[in-house]
Design a protein around this motif. Structure first.
Motif, PDB file in Angstrom:
ATOM      1  N   LEU A   1       0.835  -1.203   0.000  1.00  0.00           N
ATOM      2  CA  LEU A   1       0.000   0.000   0.000  1.00  0.00           C
ATOM      3  C   LEU A   1       0.871   1.256   0.000  1.00  0.00           C
ATOM      4  CD1 LEU A   1      -2.806  -1.045   2.516  1.00  0.00           C
ATOM      5  CD2 LEU A   1      -3.059  -0.674   0.050  1.00  0.00           C
ATOM      6  N   GLY A   2       1.936   1.238   0.821  1.00  0.00           N
ATOM      7  CA  GLY A   2       2.859   2.370   0.834  1.00  0.00           C
ATOM      8  C   GLY A   2       3.565   2.545  -0.494  1.00  0.00           C
ATOM      9  N   SER A   3       3.890   1.420  -1.145  1.00  0.00           N
ATOM     10  CA  SER A   3       4.550   1.501  -2.454  1.00  0.00           C
ATOM     11  C   SER A   3       3.616   2.096  -3.497  1.00  0.00           C
ATOM     12  CB  SER A   3       5.011   0.113  -2.898  1.00  0.00           C
ATOM     13  OG  SER A   3       3.912  -0.701  -3.275  1.00  0.00           O
ATOM     14  N   SER A   4       2.323   1.788  -3.409  1.00  0.00           N
ATOM     15  CA  SER A   4       1.351   2.364  -4.342  1.00  0.00           C
ATOM     16  C   SER A   4       1.275   3.874  -4.172  1.00  0.00           C
ATOM     17  CB  SER A   4      -0.029   1.741  -4.120  1.00  0.00           C
ATOM     18  OG  SER A   4      -0.008   0.362  -4.408  1.00  0.00           O
ATOM     19  N   LEU A   5       1.342   4.334  -2.924  1.00  0.00           N
ATOM     20  CA  LEU A   5       1.342   5.769  -2.668  1.00  0.00           C
ATOM     21  C   LEU A   5       2.594   6.418  -3.254  1.00  0.00           C
ATOM     22  CD1 LEU A   5      -0.057   8.166  -1.258  1.00  0.00           C
ATOM     23  CD2 LEU A   5       1.283   7.613   0.787  1.00  0.00           C
ATOM     24  N   ALA A   6       3.755   5.757  -3.073  1.00  0.00           N
ATOM     25  CA  ALA A   6       5.008   6.297  -3.614  1.00  0.00           C
ATOM     26  C   ALA A   6       4.969   6.351  -5.137  1.00  0.00           C
ATOM     27  CB  ALA A   6       6.184   5.439  -3.142  1.00  0.00           C
ATOM     28  N   ILE A   7       4.424   5.315  -5.756  1.00  0.00           N
ATOM     29  CA  ILE A   7       4.303   5.309  -7.215  1.00  0.00           C
ATOM     30  C   ILE A   7       3.410   6.457  -7.673  1.00  0.00           C
ATOM     31  CG2 ILE A   7       3.337   4.022  -9.167  1.00  0.00           C
ATOM     32  CD1 ILE A   7       4.275   1.451  -7.739  1.00  0.00           C
ATOM     33  N   GLY A   8       2.294   6.654  -6.972  1.00  0.00           N
ATOM     34  CA  GLY A   8       1.389   7.748  -7.317  1.00  0.00           C
ATOM     35  C   GLY A   8       2.027   9.115  -7.143  1.00  0.00           C
ATOM     36  N   LEU A   9       2.854   9.269  -6.123  1.00  0.00           N
ATOM     37  CA  LEU A   9       3.535  10.538  -5.891  1.00  0.00           C
ATOM     38  C   LEU A   9       4.605  10.804  -6.948  1.00  0.00           C
ATOM     39  CD1 LEU A   9       4.012  10.367  -2.008  1.00  0.00           C
ATOM     40  CD2 LEU A   9       2.612  12.036  -3.228  1.00  0.00           C
ATOM     41  N   GLY A  10       5.325   9.761  -7.358  1.00  0.00           N
ATOM     42  CA  GLY A  10       6.456   9.957  -8.256  1.00  0.00           C
ATOM     43  C   GLY A  10       6.110   9.982  -9.726  1.00  0.00           C
ATOM     44  N   LEU A  11       5.148   9.164 -10.134  1.00  0.00           N
ATOM     45  CA  LEU A  11       4.848   8.998 -11.559  1.00  0.00           C
ATOM     46  C   LEU A  11       4.483  10.297 -12.279  1.00  0.00           C
ATOM     47  CD1 LEU A  11       4.516   7.010 -13.896  1.00  0.00           C
ATOM     48  CD2 LEU A  11       2.185   6.548 -13.109  1.00  0.00           C
ATOM     49  N   PRO A  12       3.682  11.190 -11.699  1.00  0.00           N
ATOM     50  CA  PRO A  12       3.311  12.403 -12.455  1.00  0.00           C
ATOM     51  C   PRO A  12       4.436  13.410 -12.619  1.00  0.00           C
ATOM     52  CG  PRO A  12       1.750  11.937 -10.659  1.00  0.00           C
ATOM     53  CD  PRO A  12       2.960  11.109 -10.422  1.00  0.00           C
ATOM     54  N   CYS A  13       5.454  13.357 -11.765  1.00  0.00           N
ATOM     55  CA  CYS A  13       6.474  14.420 -11.745  1.00  0.00           C
ATOM     56  C   CYS A  13       7.198  14.580 -13.078  1.00  0.00           C
ATOM     57  CB  CYS A  13       7.466  14.173 -10.614  1.00  0.00           C
ATOM     58  SG  CYS A  13       6.718  14.198  -8.962  1.00  0.00           S
ATOM     59  N   PRO A  14       7.720  13.506 -13.684  1.00  0.00           N
ATOM     60  CA  PRO A  14       8.392  13.688 -14.985  1.00  0.00           C
ATOM     61  C   PRO A  14       7.455  14.204 -16.064  1.00  0.00           C
ATOM     62  CG  PRO A  14       8.991  11.572 -14.000  1.00  0.00           C
ATOM     63  CD  PRO A  14       7.862  12.114 -13.182  1.00  0.00           C
ATOM     64  N   LEU A  15       6.186  13.804 -16.030  1.00  0.00           N
ATOM     65  CA  LEU A  15       5.228  14.241 -17.038  1.00  0.00           C
ATOM     66  C   LEU A  15       4.949  15.736 -16.913  1.00  0.00           C
ATOM     67  CD1 LEU A  15       2.687  11.280 -16.757  1.00  0.00           C
ATOM     68  CD2 LEU A  15       4.589  11.522 -18.363  1.00  0.00           C
ATOM     69  N   ILE A  16       4.708  16.196 -15.690  1.00  0.00           N
ATOM     70  CA  ILE A  16       4.427  17.615 -15.455  1.00  0.00           C
ATOM     71  C   ILE A  16       5.653  18.463 -15.797  1.00  0.00           C
ATOM     72  CG2 ILE A  16       3.842  19.330 -13.696  1.00  0.00           C
ATOM     73  CD1 ILE A  16       2.327  17.091 -12.222  1.00  0.00           C
ATOM     74  N   ALA A  17       6.826  17.982 -15.410  1.00  0.00           N
ATOM     75  CA  ALA A  17       8.061  18.728 -15.673  1.00  0.00           C
ATOM     76  C   ALA A  17       8.302  18.868 -17.174  1.00  0.00           C
ATOM     77  CB  ALA A  17       9.243  18.027 -15.010  1.00  0.00           C
ATOM     78  N   ALA A  18       8.124  17.777 -17.918  1.00  0.00           N
ATOM     79  CA  ALA A  18       8.368  17.824 -19.364  1.00  0.00           C
ATOM     80  C   ALA A  18       7.367  18.740 -20.057  1.00  0.00           C
ATOM     81  CB  ALA A  18       8.288  16.410 -19.947  1.00  0.00           C
ATOM     82  N   LEU A  19       6.096  18.636 -19.699  1.00  0.00           N
ATOM     83  CA  LEU A  19       5.077  19.466 -20.332  1.00  0.00           C
ATOM     84  C   LEU A  19       5.320  20.947 -20.059  1.00  0.00           C
ATOM     85  CD1 LEU A  19       2.435  19.802 -21.856  1.00  0.00           C
ATOM     86  CD2 LEU A  19       1.202  19.379 -19.728  1.00  0.00           C
ATOM     87  N   THR A  20       5.647  21.278 -18.812  1.00  0.00           N
ATOM     88  CA  THR A  20       5.906  22.670 -18.451  1.00  0.00           C
ATOM     89  C   THR A  20       7.121  23.212 -19.204  1.00  0.00           C
ATOM     90  OG1 THR A  20       4.982  22.270 -16.247  1.00  0.00           O
ATOM     91  CG2 THR A  20       6.325  24.244 -16.531  1.00  0.00           C
ATOM     92  N   ALA A  21       8.162  22.393 -19.309  1.00  0.00           N
ATOM     93  CA  ALA A  21       9.373  22.829 -20.005  1.00  0.00           C
ATOM     94  C   ALA A  21       9.126  23.017 -21.495  1.00  0.00           C
ATOM     95  CB  ALA A  21      10.497  21.813 -19.775  1.00  0.00           C
ATOM     96  N   VAL A  22       8.337  22.127 -22.106  1.00  0.00           N
ATOM     97  CA  VAL A  22       8.016  22.270 -23.527  1.00  0.00           C
ATOM     98  C   VAL A  22       7.288  23.589 -23.776  1.00  0.00           C
ATOM     99  CG1 VAL A  22       6.512  21.380 -25.351  1.00  0.00           C
ATOM    100  CG2 VAL A  22       8.019  19.819 -24.116  1.00  0.00           C
ATOM    101  N   GLN A  23       6.329  23.929 -22.916  1.00  0.00           N
ATOM    102  CA  GLN A  23       5.603  25.190 -23.063  1.00  0.00           C
ATOM    103  C   GLN A  23       6.515  26.396 -22.882  1.00  0.00           C
ATOM    104  OE1 GLN A  23       2.756  24.518 -19.998  1.00  0.00           O
ATOM    105  NE2 GLN A  23       1.269  23.515 -21.339  1.00  0.00           N
TER     106      GLN A  23
END
Length: 413
Positions: free
Chosen positions: A310-332
């Motif tokens: 359960l803790g690992s699922s929370l960590a995955i949820g916390l980490g997974l969006p970060c590269p996506l948000i960072a890349a999209l923001t940088a592209v803009q």
């Protein structure tokens, strides 16, 4: 940390855009699930039902070419027109009554996939013009948070409507959400110059121009690669979920819903905090830290103990969006307006297309290997990628010419 969430909601353009994306995304997610159930009901074939998701995903490979359209015309009118066309397209499933007409569903969903690639490129470009730069990190985090939230509700809504009223009702719901999205985009206030005419230029040459810009940009390239790597590893690790529940935790398949909800909670928190974190550190560090947290979460799933999983699922949820948000923001932030549609679509292809391939690879692995081997391979690959990104980031800063520094280093490097 300074949070700008309320500022995003108070910004008229940001609020309208967010509403349009959420409404349209809700309808698409509901329809995708209902279409699979629809095909399964008419044909009895699980493989044909699975083909529904493939149809929506397939146009991602043509992203660089499709994105060229978003650089040839003004983005707001393009979004309005595309959503209205998709609304009309979604009325076609009303004709589906038998197994012989199932092909119509596949054709419609493929067209929807093309429309999604086109609107994603146009939306990315429109945000760069309509939303203030200081709000984009917070805004992109909110968009991802909202889309993750709809994924928790939309499948249930789609399945419930299909059971109660049938597939045509879900198709009409999706059509209505496209119309609402078109209205929201129409109300956005933005000044867009008419793109310069490109008489005689081949579409392939224009698409290559966007890909070339992305490949040569020292800030965007590693961020997009990090996102694609994260999504690929997520696809590989996610296919081990049911084997983990069966052989590791000795839980029923329904427990996957609990893990998904916990992961979704992590994604919501990460999305809300993204803007504040990217102002406090560099975008590259934010992306790399997210990949590391995701990889540690995947590794922790190999432990056959429910609290740890359960803790690992929370960590995955916390980490997974970060590269996506960072890349999209940088592209803009780093792409000229005249290239933004093509670069955004190319980045989308590199970020999301590997997911389908990874799902196929992961399905093969889980059939022949212990699930822990799969999780350990994905987790260790994520940590190795984190190490490479960390080292290459330091090398880039070290090699900067004397008296200079990389562009926006304090925010982006």
């Amino acid at each position: 940390m300074r949070w700008n969430t309320l500022k995003v909601f108070r910004d008229r353009n940001a609020g309208l855009y967010l509403g349009g994306v959420v409404v349209s995304g809700f309808g698409d997610t509901a329809m995708s699930l209902a279409a699979g159930i629809w095909v399964k009901t008419l044909t009895g074939s699980s493989s044909l039902a699975a083909l529904v998701g493939f149809c929506v995903w397939l146009p991602t490979f043509a992203g660089p070419v499709i994105g060229t359209v978003a650089d040839r015309v003004r983005r707001r009118p393009l979004l309005v027109a595309t959503n209205l066309v998709l609304a009309a397209v979604m009325t076609a499933p009303l004709l589906v009554r038998s197994e012989d007409q199932v092909w119509l569903l596949f054709a419609v969903l493929t067209l929807v996939g093309v429309g999604m690639v086109l609107t994603d490129a146009a939306e990315t470009a429109l945000v760069a013009a309509a939303v203030p730069d200081e709000l984009r990190g917070d805004f992109n985090g909110l968009v991802l948070t909202a889309m993750e939230s709809t994924k928790l509700l939309a499948p249930l809504a789609g399945a419930s409507l299909f059971i109660a009223f049938g597939g045509p009702t879900v198709a009409l719901l999706d059509a209505a959400t496209f119309v609402l999205a078109a209205v929201a985009f129409r109300l956005i206030r933005v000044r867009e110059a008419v793109p310069a005419a490109r008489v005689g230029r081949a579409w392939t040459a224009e698409a290559a121009e966007g890909a070339r810009y992305l490949r040569r940009h020292p800030t965007l390239r590693p961020l997009v690669v990090t996102s694609g790597t994260t999504m690929m590893l997520a696809g590989i690790s996610s296919t081990a979920t049911y084997a983990l529940l069966d052989a590791g935790l000795h839980r029923s398949p329904a427990f996957a819903g609990v893990l998904t909800s916990v992961q979704g909670l992590g994604s919501v928190v990460s999305g809300l905090a993204a803007g504040a974190l990217m102002r406090r550190t560099s975008v590259r560090t934010f992306s790399t830290a997210g990949l590391a947290l995701f990889a540690l979460g995947v590794l922790a799933r190999a432990t056959p103990w429910t609290p740890v999983v359960l803790g690992s699922s929370l960590a995955i949820g916390l980490g997974l969006p970060c590269p996506l948000i960072a890349a999209l923001t940088a592209v803009q932030r780093h792409t000229p307006s005249e290239l933004l549609g093509r670069v955004a679509a190319t980045a989308g292809t590199l970020m999301y297309a590997p997911t389908g391939i990874a799902l196929l690879l992961g399905t093969g692995m889980v059939a022949g290997l212990d699930y822990r081997v799969q999780l350990l391979a994905a987790g260790m690959s994520g940590l190795a990628a984190t190490a490479v990104l960390t080292v290459t980031g330091r090398t880039t800063r070290t090699k900067a010419p004397a008296g200079t520094r990389p562009a926006n280093e304090t925010q982006e490097a």
